[in-house]
Scaffold this motif. Structure first.
Motif, mmCIF file in Angstrom:
data_model
loop_
_atom_site.group_PDB
_atom_site.id
_atom_site.type_symbol
_atom_site.label_atom_id
_atom_site.label_comp_id
_atom_site.label_asym_id
_atom_site.label_seq_id
_atom_site.Cartn_x
_atom_site.Cartn_y
_atom_site.Cartn_z
ATOM 1 N N PRO A 111 0.820 -1.219 0.000
ATOM 2 C CA PRO A 111 0.000 0.000 0.000
ATOM 3 C C PRO A 111 0.853 1.267 0.000
ATOM 4 N N GLY A 112 0.426 2.244 -0.782
ATOM 5 C CA GLY A 112 1.119 3.528 -0.822
ATOM 6 C C GLY A 112 2.494 3.470 -1.458
ATOM 7 N N PHE A 113 2.745 2.465 -2.271
ATOM 8 C CA PHE A 113 4.082 2.303 -2.850
ATOM 9 C C PHE A 113 4.404 3.439 -3.811
ATOM 10 N N LYS A 114 5.636 3.914 -3.744
ATOM 11 C CA LYS A 114 6.119 4.970 -4.638
ATOM 12 C C LYS A 114 7.463 4.540 -5.226
ATOM 13 N N PRO A 115 7.752 4.977 -6.435
ATOM 14 C CA PRO A 115 9.016 4.566 -7.073
ATOM 15 C C PRO A 115 10.226 5.073 -6.304
ATOM 16 N N PHE A 116 11.292 4.278 -6.344
ATOM 17 C CA PHE A 116 12.523 4.646 -5.652
ATOM 18 C C PHE A 116 13.355 5.646 -6.453
ATOM 19 N N LEU A 117 13.263 5.558 -7.782
ATOM 20 C CA LEU A 117 14.116 6.364 -8.647
ATOM 21 C C LEU A 117 13.284 7.145 -9.645
ATOM 22 N N SER A 118 13.703 8.354 -9.917
ATOM 23 C CA SER A 118 13.044 9.166 -10.939
ATOM 24 C C SER A 118 13.517 8.727 -12.325
ATOM 25 N N LEU A 119 12.866 9.244 -13.350
ATOM 26 C CA LEU A 119 13.293 8.941 -14.714
ATOM 27 C C LEU A 119 14.731 9.387 -14.943
ATOM 28 N N ASP A 120 15.090 10.560 -14.443
ATOM 29 C CA ASP A 120 16.461 11.053 -14.628
ATOM 30 C C ASP A 120 17.476 10.125 -13.973
ATOM 31 N N GLU A 121 17.141 9.625 -12.783
ATOM 32 C CA GLU A 121 18.058 8.716 -12.082
ATOM 33 C C GLU A 121 18.170 7.383 -12.818
ATOM 34 N N LEU A 122 17.049 6.899 -13.341
ATOM 35 C CA LEU A 122 17.079 5.665 -14.125
ATOM 36 C C LEU A 122 17.891 5.848 -15.396
ATOM 37 N N ALA A 123 17.678 6.987 -16.056
ATOM 38 C CA ALA A 123 18.407 7.264 -17.296
ATOM 39 C C ALA A 123 19.906 7.348 -17.038
ATOM 40 N N LYS A 124 20.295 7.898 -15.894
ATOM 41 C CA LYS A 124 21.713 7.979 -15.549
ATOM 42 C C LYS A 124 22.292 6.577 -15.372
ATOM 43 N N LEU A 125 21.547 5.687 -14.709
ATOM 44 C CA LEU A 125 21.989 4.302 -14.564
ATOM 45 C C LEU A 125 22.138 3.635 -15.931
ATOM 46 N N ALA A 126 21.143 3.865 -16.798
ATOM 47 C CA ALA A 126 21.126 3.223 -18.115
ATOM 48 C C ALA A 126 22.257 3.705 -19.012
ATOM 49 N N SER A 127 22.846 4.839 -18.671
ATOM 50 C CA SER A 127 23.918 5.398 -19.517
ATOM 51 C C SER A 127 25.294 4.845 -19.164
ATOM 52 N N THR A 128 25.373 4.004 -18.133
ATOM 53 C CA THR A 128 26.675 3.508 -17.684
ATOM 54 C C THR A 128 26.977 2.139 -18.286
ATOM 55 N N ASN A 129 28.260 1.815 -18.350
ATOM 56 C CA ASN A 129 28.697 0.538 -18.916
ATOM 57 C C ASN A 129 28.389 -0.649 -18.018
ATOM 58 N N HIS A 130 28.296 -0.424 -16.711
ATOM 59 C CA HIS A 130 28.138 -1.526 -15.783
ATOM 60 C C HIS A 130 26.670 -1.885 -15.509
ATOM 61 N N THR A 131 25.756 -1.278 -16.254
ATOM 62 C CA THR A 131 24.331 -1.576 -16.095
ATOM 63 C C THR A 131 23.779 -2.116 -17.408
ATOM 64 N N GLU A 132 22.991 -3.184 -17.340
ATOM 65 C CA GLU A 132 22.311 -3.697 -18.523
ATOM 66 C C GLU A 132 21.025 -2.906 -18.730
ATOM 67 N N SER A 133 20.858 -2.362 -19.917
ATOM 68 C CA SER A 133 19.666 -1.566 -20.194
ATOM 69 C C SER A 133 19.260 -1.729 -21.652
ATOM 70 N N ARG A 134 17.984 -1.426 -21.918
ATOM 71 C CA ARG A 134 17.452 -1.515 -23.280
ATOM 72 C C ARG A 134 16.432 -0.398 -23.496
ATOM 73 N N LEU A 135 16.310 -0.002 -24.727
ATOM 74 C CA LEU A 135 15.280 0.952 -25.133
ATOM 75 C C LEU A 135 14.453 0.295 -26.229
ATOM 76 N N VAL A 136 13.154 0.171 -25.983
ATOM 77 C CA VAL A 136 12.250 -0.451 -26.948
ATOM 78 C C VAL A 136 11.244 0.604 -27.410
ATOM 79 N N THR A 137 11.131 0.775 -28.710
ATOM 80 C CA THR A 137 10.174 1.732 -29.258
ATOM 81 C C THR A 137 9.255 1.032 -30.249
ATOM 82 N N GLY A 138 8.032 1.524 -30.290
ATOM 83 C CA GLY A 138 7.062 0.975 -31.234
ATOM 84 C C GLY A 138 6.426 2.071 -32.059
ATOM 85 N N PHE A 139 7.240 3.059 -32.462
ATOM 86 C CA PHE A 139 6.721 4.208 -33.189
ATOM 87 C C PHE A 139 6.150 3.771 -34.537
#
Length: 373
Positions: free
Chosen positions: A32-60
């Motif tokens: 109950p009342g759960f809120k995200p731990f990280l903002s989009l900016d913080e997630l994006a910063k993680l995703a920009s590093t070499n030591h993190t596995e990340s993906r971007l999927v688009t369906g434009f």
């Protein structure tokens, strides 16, 4: 075991009996009342590093594209139908790690990681299935899930993402923050963001027997002992020089059949295999480590905790940590089992440690595998 709100007020035993590997479970207000731990900016910063596995999927415009990280840039926030996925967030964020550890009513040997998916309106990765169990916790906004148990798992050919060709949903749910959906392996599902949303995926390891078999054979290669060299003193002349002699095959088969492995071999292999850090995990020890004496004094005051990146397991007399294994005596077993199960060692537990355990703990502290409490 007590009933857990996390599981919809049923016990872990009930969950494992009725749902695990069997059927989905929708849990409203799991947290109950759960809120995200990280903002989009913080997630994006993680995703920009070499030591993190990340993906971007688009369906434009109906065209699926997949980009693997590091992600240097993202589409505009107000553009619809894109999704960023960041794996192993528990390795970098204490709150994410604490959330993952809430699922330790299941063995650490099965628990994998926490992935965070951020999607703009209409974003998703298409109808698909996972080969492992997963809990999908809604953290921000809403996501519409369509799910179905289907035997036809044919994928659309030629796409960069694995999308089911003949998805047939049977149920549909809209999840709000704090709601959670459990799905067993190979259960088809499709999640679409309603506005900006974050979904936290708690995933579990389910290695294939092929993967385990290959790993075990490589492991056993270091312990095989077949003395001697092939000999054929009774070799006969042949008029078919290109044909492999039958006796050579027979003799080799007889020698290879001498290779044996025990339950102990399997235990050590599995413990090292399951505790081995992923390729992108790196440890950093303290810049100015304490001396062993001051380290002992500090642990007696503060205790010791395992690094979020450390995986520690045990079975019988064998202890496994970050891909390494060693045997322990009965006196040290309780201390190390406490550290593995609780992921921390209290000062009074440390007081009972032998010199051998103290030496191991100090090495782990120097290597960044463990930290002062």
């Amino acid at each position: 075991m007590k009933k857990l709100p996390l599981l919809g007020d049923i016990t872990p035993a009930q969950f494992l009996r009725d749902y695990w590997h069997k059927k989905p479970l929708l849990i409203r207000n799991a947290i109950p009342g759960f809120k995200p731990f990280l903002s989009l900016d913080e997630l994006a910063k993680l995703a920009s590093t070499n030591h993190t596995e990340s993906r971007l999927v688009t369906g434009f415009d109906g065209e699926w594209l997949l980009q693997h990280g590091p992600l240097d840039s993202l589409p505009p926030r107000d553009k619809k139908e894109w999704t960023m996925l960041v794996q192993g967030v528990n390795l970098f964020d204490a709150k994410a790690d604490a959330l993952l550890r809430q699922f330790r009513f299941l063995p650490d040997a099965r628990l994998d990681d926490l992935m965070i998916s951020f999607a703009t309106d209409g974003g998703g990765v298409g109808p698909h299935f996972d080969s492992y169990d997963v809990f999908l916790l809604q953290a921000q906004g809403q996501r519409r899930w369509r799910i179905g148990k289907q035997k036809d798992l044919t994928l659309i050919e030629g796409l960069p993402v694995k999308i089911l060709a003949n998805f047939e949903p049977q149920e549909e749910y809209v999840l709000n923050p704090g709601d959670m959906l459990y799905l067993p392996p190979q259960y088809a599902h499709d999640g679409i963001a309603i506005g900006d949303c974050q979904t936290y995926s708690i995933g579990f390891r389910l290695p294939s027997y092929q993967e385990l078999g290959e790993g075990f054979l490589q492991f056993m290669a270091d312990s095989i002992d077949l003395p001697g060299r092939y000999e054929d003193p009774d070799l006969k002349a042949t008029d078919k020089p290109a044909e492999i002699p039958r006796q050579m095959l027979t003799d080799l088969a007889e020698e290879l059949n001498k290779v044996r492995f025990t339950e102990e071999d399997i235990t050590i292999f599995l413990g090292e295999y399951l505790s081995e850090p992923k390729h992108n995990v790196f440890f950093t020890g303290p810049a100015k480590p304490l001396t062993v004496g001051k380290f002992g004094d500090a642990v007696m005051k503060k205790g010791l905790v395992l690094s979020r990146k450390t995986q520690m397991l045990y079975r019988g007399k064998n202890v496994f940590i970050n891909g390494e294994s060693f045997g322990v005596g009965k006196a040290d077993k309780a201390t190390l089992e406490a550290l593995a199960n609780n992921r921390r060692l209290e000062p009074e537990e440390f007081a009972a440690a032998s010199d051998d355990v103290l030496e191991a703990l100090y090495t782990w502290y120097q290597d960044g595998w463990a930290e002062l409490g």
